[in-house]
Design an enzyme around this catalytic site. Structure first.
Site, short mmCIF file in Angstrom:
data_model
loop_
_atom_site.label_atom_id
_atom_site.label_comp_id
_atom_site.label_asym_id
_atom_site.label_seq_id
_atom_site.Cartn_x
_atom_site.Cartn_y
_atom_site.Cartn_z
N TYR A 148 32.83 47.80 45.29
CA TYR A 148 34.07 46.91 45.52
C TYR A 148 34.07 46.25 44.39
O TYR A 148 35.04 46.11 43.64
CB TYR A 148 33.73 46.07 46.89
CG TYR A 148 34.98 45.28 46.90
CD1 TYR A 148 36.38 45.85 47.20
CD2 TYR A 148 34.98 43.89 46.82
CE1 TYR A 148 37.46 44.99 47.57
CE2 TYR A 148 36.05 43.26 46.82
CZ TYR A 148 37.37 43.79 47.21
OH TYR A 148 38.78 42.83 47.57
N LYS A 152 37.19 46.33 41.65
CA LYS A 152 38.12 45.05 41.14
C LYS A 152 38.02 44.65 39.73
O LYS A 152 39.02 44.38 39.07
CB LYS A 152 37.80 43.87 41.95
CG LYS A 152 38.31 44.60 43.78
CD LYS A 152 39.88 44.73 43.60
CE LYS A 152 40.07 45.02 45.05
NZ LYS A 152 41.61 45.17 45.22
N1 LIG Z 1 40.69 39.52 52.39
C1 LIG Z 1 39.94 39.21 51.32
O1 LIG Z 1 38.84 38.20 51.45
C2 LIG Z 1 40.34 39.44 49.98
C3 LIG Z 1 39.86 38.86 48.77
C4 LIG Z 1 40.11 39.22 47.62
C5 LIG Z 1 40.79 40.40 47.45
N2 LIG Z 1 41.39 41.03 48.61
C6 LIG Z 1 42.22 42.31 48.38
O2 LIG Z 1 43.36 42.28 48.96
C7 LIG Z 1 43.77 43.39 49.23
C8 LIG Z 1 44.43 43.47 50.58
O3 LIG Z 1 43.41 43.37 51.65
P1 LIG Z 1 43.44 42.53 52.90
O4 LIG Z 1 42.59 41.49 52.76
O5 LIG Z 1 44.79 42.27 53.10
O6 LIG Z 1 42.85 43.43 53.97
P2 LIG Z 1 43.36 44.39 55.25
O7 LIG Z 1 43.86 43.45 56.20
O8 LIG Z 1 42.28 45.25 55.51
O9 LIG Z 1 44.35 45.23 54.70
C9 LIG Z 1 44.27 46.38 54.02
C10 LIG Z 1 45.71 47.18 53.66
O10 LIG Z 1 45.21 48.56 52.95
C11 LIG Z 1 45.93 49.30 53.80
N3 LIG Z 1 45.22 50.65 53.73
C12 LIG Z 1 43.77 51.01 53.71
N4 LIG Z 1 43.45 51.97 53.35
C13 LIG Z 1 44.62 52.50 52.95
C14 LIG Z 1 45.01 54.12 52.89
N5 LIG Z 1 44.12 54.91 52.72
N6 LIG Z 1 46.13 54.50 52.14
C15 LIG Z 1 47.09 53.51 52.34
N7 LIG Z 1 46.96 52.04 52.84
C16 LIG Z 1 45.66 51.85 53.18
C17 LIG Z 1 45.78 48.93 55.09
O11 LIG Z 1 46.92 49.63 55.81
P3 LIG Z 1 46.46 51.24 56.84
O12 LIG Z 1 44.98 50.68 57.38
O13 LIG Z 1 47.60 50.84 58.08
O14 LIG Z 1 46.51 51.97 56.19
C18 LIG Z 1 46.05 47.44 54.93
O15 LIG Z 1 47.44 47.43 55.29
C19 LIG Z 1 42.84 44.63 49.12
O16 LIG Z 1 42.93 45.08 47.72
C20 LIG Z 1 41.57 43.79 48.96
O17 LIG Z 1 40.50 44.14 48.04
C21 LIG Z 1 41.01 40.69 49.69
#
Ligand SMILES: NC(=O)c1ccc[n+]([C@@H]2O[C@H](COP(=O)([O-])OP(=O)(O)OC[C@H]3O[C@@H](n4cnc5c(N)ncnc54)[C@H](OP(=O)(O)O)[C@@H]3O)[C@@H](O)[C@H]2O)c1
Length: 254
Positions: A148, A152
């Site tokens: 991961y 990133k």
């Molecule tokens: N939460 C944190 O602490 C954090 C921190 C830094 C960065 N981020 C980044 O922020 C971004 C969003 O993460 P989040 O925290 O909002 O997580 P999340 O709630 O798990 O959301 C992930 C999203 O990605 C979609 N997704 C996953 N697999 C997919 C696939 N195969 N095809 C299409 N869509 C897919 C999911 O939709 P479906 O499952 O409906 O497809 C969901 O809408 C990510 O890039 C993550 O790395 C998160």
């Protein structure tokens, strides 16, 4: 040609927050394509506004990208904003993870983000914006979250170089690097073992809605890299000075 935004990862967490923030913003486009696999969630969100267009696509497979590519070709929209937010990570040592977890993380976080961006660029004009969601995990290697963090780092490097490539076309690229944010991410990353952050991460966890609104503003101002939140900013600066080898020896055991 309708002014259109495309937001991946729109069915939950930060992506969903981006959709809400964009709907509330003064320069909301005519249409927002909300992309994810869980179509039930996208359909439910679409009740919020007739600007929202659910697009079901699994970005782990070429057919998923093809769904968006075909829609672009048939509708020829003026894409004013692309937000690549879909992402995943799996915690645990490489040796303990399935090979598919490793491949899926790289495919979704790196390949799909890059290929989708390439497919969307021809539909963008001067003034368009791209926001790629990176992470504070990009700053340093992270044993136990190895793929991961590396993925990133790729997002940050890709975005910074792309910003230069697209400068003469008047298209901006912003990579957003949040620290921990309370979403479904951690539950998926820990295979359901922990739905919330603990310890320091819980203390500094950001609110997805505030992060999304601030990120839209940063992109509007043409920021190439947006590090969100004070503790995260301190980590970003610190990571530039600490020798990586020393950091790994001090904070990680094999
Ligand atoms: N939460 C944190 O602490 C954090 C921190 C830094 C960065 N981020 C980044 O922020 C971004 C969003 O993460 P989040 O925290 O909002 O997580 P999340 O709630 O798990 O959301 C992930 C999203 O990605 C979609 N997704 C996953 N697999 C997919 C696939 N195969 N095809 C299409 N869509 C897919 C999911 O939709 P479906 O499952 O409906 O497809 C969901 O809408 C990510 O890039 C993550 O790395 C998160």
């Amino acid at each position: 040609m309708p002014r259109t935004a495309i937001i991946t990862g729109a069915s939950s967490g930060i992506g969903k927050a981006f959709v809400k923030a964009l709907l509330e913003s003064s320069d909301c486009p005519d249409k927002i394509w909300i992309v994810a696999r869980r179509i039930d969630r996208l359909n439910e969100m679409a009740q919020l506004s007739d600007k929202l267009v659910p697009v079901q696509a699994d970005l782990l497979v070429a057919e998923g990208i093809d769904v968006i590519k075909a829609k672009l070709q048939s509708e020829n929209p003026d894409v004013t904003l692309l937000i690549n937010c879909a992402g995943m990570g799996k915690k645990g040592k490489i040796a303990d993870r399935d090979a598919s977890d490793i491949a899926d993380t790289v495919t979704l976080n790196c390949t799909a983000l890059s290929v989708l961006t390439r497919e969307v660029i021809p539909f963008m004009n001067r003034g368009a914006r791209i926001i790629n969601v990176g992470s504070s995990a990009a700053y340093l290697p992270q044993p136990g979250f190895t793929v991961y963090a590396a993925s990133k780092s790729y997002v940050v490097s890709f975005s910074r170089a792309l910003a230069i490539e697209l400068k003469s076309r008047g298209i901006s690229v912003t990579v957003v690097c949040p620290g921990p944010v309370e979403t479904e991410f951690n539950k998926l990353a820990t295979d359901g073992k922990s739905s919330e952050f603990t310890g320091f991460r819980k203390f500094v966890a950001a609110d997805a809605d505030k992060l999304a609104a601030a990120s839209l503003k940063a992109a509007k101002h043409g920021r190439r890299m947006f590090v969100y939140g004070l503790p995260n900013k301190a980590l970003h600066v610190g990571a530039k000075f600490i020798p990586v080898g020393l950091f790994l020896e001090l904070f990680y055991r094999g």
